[in-house]
Design a protein around this motif. Structure first.
Motif: not given
Length: 292
Positions: A205-227
């Motif tokens: 948990r590094a991003a203040g009050d942001r939900d890490t699950g939300e950040l992980a959802a975007v990172v997973r999208s990058w895994e799929q689209r950008f390797g």
């Protein structure tokens, strides 16, 4: 032929569903221990035996050369994603990792979120395109040209090419570079299907009050689209490898916009413009994000 050795007994607790018997790990591990979240973040326990379910195995010392790459290659069979964990400057206890100051219960399931909707919402928030401070909106919109307040949408995936780099090879290259520049990284092993999932599972948990699950959802999208692959995690940020190799700024701009929505400090900490940052994206072999 690779020896499919059973998963070491010390790692079985990372599989509370009993699935450890289906995993193998042929890579010898250095001395280490399991990490149990301290709960409210105020304790300094974190050791296996404190009660609770461990979320990570942590090496006791710096990562040996080549170990991260070996563990990454084993991931499809072990189910354990390796993370290079950065030692905070001047931190003797290796917090938050060794002290268990982790918060998996605060992370929502990554697969419950739409990455496109998340990025749009962040772009249109006060942190990016609509600052609350009087007089800042016009300045901010200039910094965000050519898009301004209008979210450009998700960046398209690059067209496949015979010259495309293997994502795991790109990740191994970044891991070697990181260890060359800082040999103090330790290894963390998290039971997860990917690096994105590992962020939420381990309770980072590094991003203040942001939900890490939300950040992980975007990172997973990058895994799929950008390797992309999660290689390094620190108390305040992360580094991802990527196979994206772009030809010009026009291709880089929509990716840069996603980065700004994801982590505004990436651009605004240096008062750069979006177009300046897009030039950096063209040259980088890894993507770095830091929250302040």
């Amino acid at each position: 032929m690779i020896d499919r050795a059973p998963l070491p007994a010390e790692l079985h607790a990372l599989f509370p569903d009993g699935a450890a018997g289906q995993s193998t790990l042929s890579v010898p591990l250095p001395p280490g221990r399991l990490i149990v979240p301290a709960g409210d973040g105020e304790g300094h326990g974190g050791r296996d035996g404190d009660g609770g379910t461990p979320v990570m195995w942590l090496s006791d010392g710096p990562a040996p050369a080549g170990l991260w790459e070996q563990l990454q290659r084993e991931h499809p069979r072990s189910g354990l994603w390796p993370l290079l964990l950065e030692q905070p400057a001047g931190e003797r206890e290796f917090r938050p990792w060794a002290t268990g100051e982790l918060h998996p219960a605060l992370a929502s399931p990554p697969d419950s979120h739409d990455p496109s909707a998340l990025l749009r919402g962040w772009w249109e928030s006060p942190a990016v395109a609509r600052p609350d401070a009087p007089g800042r909106t016009e300045e901010r919109l200039v910094m965000l040209e050519p898009y301004g307040a209008e979210w450009p949408g998700l960046a398209p995936s690059p067209r496949p090419s015979e010259e495309d780099e293997d994502p795991d090879s790109a990740a191994a290259e970044v891991a070697r570079w990181l260890l060359h520049h800082d040999a103090g990284h330790r290894i963390g092993l998290v039971r997860a299907g990917s690096g994105a999932e590992a962020l939420a599972v381990c309770g980072w948990r590094a991003a203040g009050d942001r939900d890490t699950g939300e950040l992980a959802a975007v990172v997973r999208s990058w895994e799929q689209r950008f390797g992309a692959r999660v290689v390094e995690v620190s108390p305040s940020g992360m580094r991802l490898s990527t196979t994206v190799r772009l030809d010009d700024r026009a291709e880089a701009l929509p990716i840069a916009a996603e980065h700004v929505a994801f982590c505004p400090d990436t651009v605004f900490r240096g008062l750069e413009s979006l177009t300046d940052y897009a030039e950096e994206v063209l040259l980088e072999l890894c993507w770095s994000f830091w929250w302040h």
